[in-house]
Design a protein around this motif. Structure first.
Motif, PDB file in Angstrom:
ATOM      1  N   LEU A   1       0.808  -1.289  -0.092  1.00 24.45           N
ATOM      2  CA  LEU A   1      -0.020   0.029  -0.062  1.00 24.45           C
ATOM      3  C   LEU A   1       0.884   1.297   0.047  1.00 24.45           C
ATOM      4  CD1 LEU A   1      -3.041   0.604   0.036  1.00 24.45           C
ATOM      5  CD2 LEU A   1      -2.541   1.039   2.588  1.00 24.45           C
ATOM      6  N   LYS A   2       0.731   2.020  -0.932  1.00 23.16           N
ATOM      7  CA  LYS A   2       1.668   3.128  -1.083  1.00 23.16           C
ATOM      8  C   LYS A   2       1.141   4.372  -0.642  1.00 23.16           C
ATOM      9  CE  LYS A   2       2.108   1.557  -5.489  1.00 23.16           C
ATOM     10  NZ  LYS A   2       2.357   1.281  -6.898  1.00 23.16           N
ATOM     11  N   VAL A   3       1.559   4.838   0.673  1.00 23.87           N
ATOM     12  CA  VAL A   3       0.902   5.907   1.087  1.00 23.87           C
ATOM     13  C   VAL A   3       1.750   7.104   0.995  1.00 23.87           C
ATOM     14  CG1 VAL A   3      -0.336   6.630   3.243  1.00 23.87           C
ATOM     15  CG2 VAL A   3      -0.387   4.244   2.600  1.00 23.87           C
ATOM     16  N   VAL A   4       1.336   8.357   0.697  1.00 20.56           N
ATOM     17  CA  VAL A   4       2.144   9.556   0.960  1.00 20.56           C
ATOM     18  C   VAL A   4       1.535  10.373   1.776  1.00 20.56           C
ATOM     19  CG1 VAL A   4       3.170  11.423  -0.858  1.00 20.56           C
ATOM     20  CG2 VAL A   4       2.757   9.020  -1.429  1.00 20.56           C
TER      21      VAL A   4
ATOM     22  N   ALA B   1       1.267   6.797  -6.278  1.00 27.27           N
ATOM     23  CA  ALA B   1       0.755   6.525  -4.755  1.00 27.27           C
ATOM     24  C   ALA B   1      -0.771   6.023  -5.010  1.00 27.27           C
ATOM     25  CB  ALA B   1       0.642   7.839  -4.052  1.00 27.27           C
ATOM     26  N   ASP B   2      -1.238   5.238  -4.043  1.00 24.55           N
ATOM     27  CA  ASP B   2      -2.384   4.766  -3.801  1.00 24.55           C
ATOM     28  C   ASP B   2      -3.246   5.429  -2.872  1.00 24.55           C
ATOM     29  OD1 ASP B   2      -1.990   2.374  -5.274  1.00 24.55           O
ATOM     30  OD2 ASP B   2      -0.859   1.475  -3.249  1.00 24.55           O
ATOM     31  N   VAL B   3      -2.575   6.133  -1.967  1.00 25.21           N
ATOM     32  CA  VAL B   3      -3.353   7.078  -0.807  1.00 25.21           C
ATOM     33  C   VAL B   3      -2.634   8.221  -0.488  1.00 25.21           C
ATOM     34  CG1 VAL B   3      -4.461   7.050   1.491  1.00 25.21           C
ATOM     35  CG2 VAL B   3      -4.106   5.070   0.178  1.00 25.21           C
ATOM     36  N   VAL B   4      -3.291   9.297  -0.703  1.00 28.65           N
ATOM     37  CA  VAL B   4      -2.507  10.700  -0.337  1.00 28.65           C
ATOM     38  C   VAL B   4      -3.185  11.108   1.030  1.00 28.65           C
ATOM     39  CG1 VAL B   4      -2.036  13.171  -0.758  1.00 28.65           C
ATOM     40  CG2 VAL B   4      -2.119  11.376  -2.455  1.00 28.65           C
ATOM     41  N   CYS B   5      -2.460  11.393   2.271  1.00 27.61           N
ATOM     42  CA  CYS B   5      -2.747  11.759   3.491  1.00 27.61           C
ATOM     43  C   CYS B   5      -2.539  13.263   3.855  1.00 27.61           C
ATOM     44  CB  CYS B   5      -2.269  10.815   4.591  1.00 27.61           C
ATOM     45  SG  CYS B   5      -2.774   9.166   4.622  1.00 27.61           S
TER      46      CYS B   5
END
Length: 915
Positions: free
Chosen positions: A520-523, A590-594
């Motif tokens: 899971l690629k989270v940034v 990315a999968d998710v940007v926080c």
């Protein structure tokens, strides 16, 4: 129309002639430089070369803009915008297209000149109809946004939708929609203006009229500081600011220095004297100026962000080019800065939300049919809250998103959820997650301790897995989920949960490696100074630095480090352009940007369309702020609790305009029923019983048992050991002391309560043995297990003063010279003393609550706010001590009910019997 606004990073067409004058329309915005960092917006050419080829593109990929259309006579060309489904209109259909882009609304010059910034904002407010005249009541056409029974709403729901009557009804619906969106924009633009003007007026009054002594006492500024080089944080320099002190033993007889004495002196000087009371916290924006006097025009200060707060120093991230100014200064003053970024980004989102085509609408597959630029997106319709002749607001909200139709979910959802921890959720959590996949808009209510953030993380993981199963992930489509929250702390909680391995996972660390071996690629987007240190490696800057382009930029920066000549500045500008390219590469993969809701307005996200935007702490965000991430997605999930703290609003006029009512709460008032998470995991069941009955109709049950939450050892808990819960770890300690006004007259404190609170803390810390059950009770490990809550700033200040002089404080580990600790370890061992707002979303083993108010008139002020009471009494896991005056608290209905509940269980006690 846009002339003179200086909209940052916006390209204007240069063709066409204005009627009457016969002059060519000039480029209005600042011109892009030739650095690599600006290549994504073109070079600002005219109609012959002002854009790139059009055509459909995969979802999320930055748009290729077509050449600007011909300009109608008398209409200045509007700015173009990199957003799916948004087209520039020259016929008045989209008069604010130039304002709907990302980045700052003001020109670069205005961002450096407060006077120019004020002038540009006033022009912008006038253009949007954000007047400051009139009352705070809703204008015509706006009442239906808050009143589900208004005449407008009833008129819209009439008609069958067929035949002549239905045609008229649909026409009426469209007309009311336009009125509604226009009124929404004007209303909240006015509210944002009032709020910013109030904040800036207060800051101006503080800086220009308050004596230095009052500013120092109130903690709005620190004086007599020195700056030391601490290191670097990605592309910023980090300085340690402190109050210098002479090393111990400096009056000793002179002699040749030894290595040990030199090292001791260096460590003593680097620590500095203990800082006085101040309001600076991690993530705050600050201004540093040389000397003790404030720079009146605001141009001479160095802007920074607080990276870390300690007892003896603060670490501040500043622009590398400005570090030398601070290091050379013999004496510095540091003030809190006004944050205008929130206003600017919220205003841009407000404009995008109010217009047809302002929000993205996309078919399920990349390159599929897009929403018409003259239509409102499904999420846009749900968020405005205006039903039509086809049904209710709930019917609009449950319209499936383009990727979440019943057939699509039937094929892929079950297998996608198996690759997450969905099976570990309780029934209410699992139901909320599953329902959200088939809705355009979902609203979850998470009472204290019910695991709303964990539930949200499960949904985020499921959304990514669903996208993978449907074959729409990868660099060509961009990120899937935009995960936001109102505060940096809440964003970090989401990030931490998404990237941390779970040791108790039977099948291995599912948060890191999936069934197909994919991670899971989270940034984490935002300033690294506002991110917890142990999560810094997941920030956009840190990940971009690992790319080939990022490594080249890092090498360039290293060569220019310490070089403050024009050559060094040019090298850093070149490195910034390369870092921009690297950052875009990371985001596309990315999968998710926080990020925070405000951080979602960063121009780096322009051109990306997210499948879903999730907003945690949605009830704490003003509506225009919550709209920032939502305007970038085709579906939304709002998570919060309207029974806890509302948005913080400074201006009463802005609050009367609706800024104090969150989007979550407005939709709930309009009839959108939230999914309730109904099992709490934080508190001893006895501590959870009254809040559940008082605020949630008794619908929230407890998962922990009394054995799971043993009462804190050391305190004489007044309850008996018999009954359903055994010994109840709660005490209402009646204090006889009276409240008093703080010297400034603006706050309230209670000396007797403050001393009693510190005594409770000392008693808890003196209990022994550690980590051993004694008569069913367990001691706390350190001051970090305890939280002290006080509703007033003066009481918080007094509590910190008393604690710093306590023997228990002196014996606790601290940042003495020679100690080397990281921020996470420091946070775990220090006693936290904050207002109710400071503890929202937090928990401690034991909470000591000072209610402060004690007067003959029964005046409680905002202590009588039910939502603050709810937050205050639901932070503790296994011990709650409430200090207060029975007579004063009994003047409020809710407090009176709480005292009745306490008396029934024998939990009240006199201070002399408890301490």
């Amino acid at each position: 129309m846009a002339r003179g606004l200086g909209i940052a990073n916006t390209v204007f067409a240069a063709t066409g002639r204005a009627s009457g004058g016969g002059k060519k329309t000039a480029k209005v915005g600042p011109q892009p430089s030739s650095s690599p960092g600006n290549n994504r917006r073109g070079a600002g050419e005219g109609a012959s070369s002002g854009g790139r080829g059009g055509g459909s593109r995969p979802r999320g990929k930055p748009a290729r803009l077509p050449p600007p259309p011909p300009v109608d006579p008398g209409v200045a060309p509007a700015g173009m915008r990199r957003r799916v489904s948004v087209k520039t209109s020259t016929k008045g259909q989209s008069p604010f297209a130039d304002l709907r882009g990302g980045g700052a609304l003001l020109s670069p010059a205005a961002r450096k000149d407060p006077a120019r910034a004020e002038e540009e904002r006033r022009r912008l407010w006038d253009r949007l109809g954000a007047t400051t005249t009139g009352s705070g009541n809703a204008p015509a056409g706006f009442a239906h946004l808050l009143d589900p029974d208004s005449l407008q709403t009833r008129a819209m729901t009439q008609g069958s939708g067929r035949g002549e009557e239905g045609t008229r009804a649909r026409g009426s619906s469209r007309a009311v929609l336009r009125v509604g969106y226009t009124a929404h924009r004007e209303k909240f633009a006015r509210a944002l203006r009032l709020e910013l003007e109030e904040e800036m007026a207060r800051a101006k009054e503080r800086l220009e009229t308050w004596p230095v002594g009052r500013i120092r006492q109130e903690g709005y500024a620190l004086f007599g500081l020195r700056a030391m080089h601490e290191g670097t944080l990605q592309k910023d320099a980090v300085v340690r600011v402190l109050v210098p002190r002479h090393p111990a033993g400096s009056n000793a007889a002179p002699g040749p220095p030894t290595p040990a004495s030199v090292d001791r002196t260096r460590r003593t000087l680097a620590m500095g004297a203990e800082l006085p009371f101040h309001r600076f916290a991690q993530g705050d924006m600050v201004t540093l100026v040389e000397g003790d006097e404030w720079d009146g025009n605001g141009k001479g200060g160095v802007q920074g962000v607080v990276v870390e707060r300690a007892m003896h120093f603060l670490k501040v991230a500043v622009d590398e080019d400005e570090e030398a100014t601070l290091l050379d200064a013999r004496k510095l003053r540091m003030d809190l800065s006004a944050n205008t970024i929130t206003h600017d980004r919220a205003l841009a989102a407000l404009v995008a939300f109010s217009e047809p085509g302002g929000m993205p609408g996309l078919a399920a597959a990349p390159g599929g049919k897009r929403l018409s630029s003259t239509a409102y997106a499904a999420l846009q319709r749900a968020l405005i809250g205006i039903p039509d002749g086809n049904g209710t607001l709930e019917a609009i909200a449950r319209v499936p998103p383009p990727w979440g139709g019943k057939d699509a979910l039937a094929r892929t959802l079950s297998s996608a959820l198996k690759r997450t921890d969905h099976a570990k959720l309780n029934p209410s959590q699992a139901a909320a997650v599953k329902r959200a996949f088939g809705r355009t808009l979902s609203v979850w209510q998470g009472p204290p301790g019910t695991g709303k953030t964990r539930t949200l993380m499960s949904f985020i993981e499921g959304a990514v897995e669903l996208a993978r199963a449907q074959g729409v992930t990868g660099k060509k489509t961009g990120p899937i989920v935009l995960a936001c929250a109102a505060s940096n702390v809440a964003v970090d909680n989401i990030l931490d949960g998404l990237v941390r391995e779970r040791d108790d996972d039977v099948d291995g660390p599912i948060r890191r490696t999936r069934g197909r071996g994919e991670r899971l690629k989270v940034v984490r987007l935002g300033s690294p100074a506002k991110v917890q240190p142990w999560l810094e490696s997941h920030t956009l800057g840190a990940l971009a630095a690992q790319t080939p382009m990022g490594k080249k930029a890092a090498s360039l920066r290293e060569q220019a480090r310490g070089d403050y000549s024009p050559r060094g500045a040019a090298a850093r500008r070149q490195a910034a352009g390369m870092e921009r390219i690297a950052a875009e590469q990371v985001l596309r993969d990315a999968d998710v940007v926080c990020c925070t809701c405000v951080g979602a307005g960063d121009e780096l996200l322009e051109g990306f369309t997210f499948r879903v935007a999730c907003v945690d702490e949605a009830t704490q965000a003003p509506e225009p702020v919550a709209l920032i991430p939502l305007t970038k997605a085709v579906a939304g999930v709002l998570v919060g609790d309207q029974m806890q703290l509302p948005p913080t609003v400074t201006s009463r006029k802005a609050e009367s305009c609706g800024l104090g009512v969150s989007l979550f709460e407005r939709l709930e008032r309009l009839g959108l029923t939230p999914d309730l998470l109904d099992r709490q995991y934080r508190m001893h069941p006895a501590l959870a019983e009254w809040p559940s009955k008082a605020f949630y109709g008794g619908r929230v049950s407890s998962n922990p048992t009394p054995v799971d939450r043993p009462p804190a050892l050391g305190l004489p808990w007044p309850s008996k050991t018999t009954g359903q819960y055994g010994r109840i770890p709660m005490a209402f300690v009646e204090i006889d002391g009276q409240e008093q006004r703080a010297p400034d007259g603006l706050s309230v404190l209670n000396e007797a309560e403050a001393r009693a609170a510190v005594a409770v803390v000392e008693t808890l810390l003196a209990a022994s043995p550690r980590d051993t059950l004694v008569d069913g009770m367990l001691s706390v490990r350190s001051p970090g297990d305890i939280g002290v809550i006080a509703p007033y700033a003066a009481q918080v200040r007094r509590l910190r003063e008393l604690w710093s002089s306590s023997p228990a404080y002196a014996s606790a580990p601290s940042d003495k010279p020679g100690w080397v600790v990281d921020a996470e370890a420091r946070a775990e061992r220090e006693l936290e003393v904050h207002s109710v707002d400071g503890f929202q979303g937090r928990e401690k083993e034991v909470i000591v609550l000072c209610t402060v108010r004690a007067n003959s008139g029964g005046s409680l002020g905002f202590v009588a706010d039910d939502r603050r009471l709810n937050v205050a009494v639901t932070r503790a896991k296994r011990g709650l001590v409430v200090l207060g005056n029975r007579a004063t608290l009994s003047s409020d209905k809710t407090w009176r009910e709480w005292i009745r509940w306490v008396d029934k269980r024998g939990l009240s006690v006199k201070a002399s019997d408890f301490l």
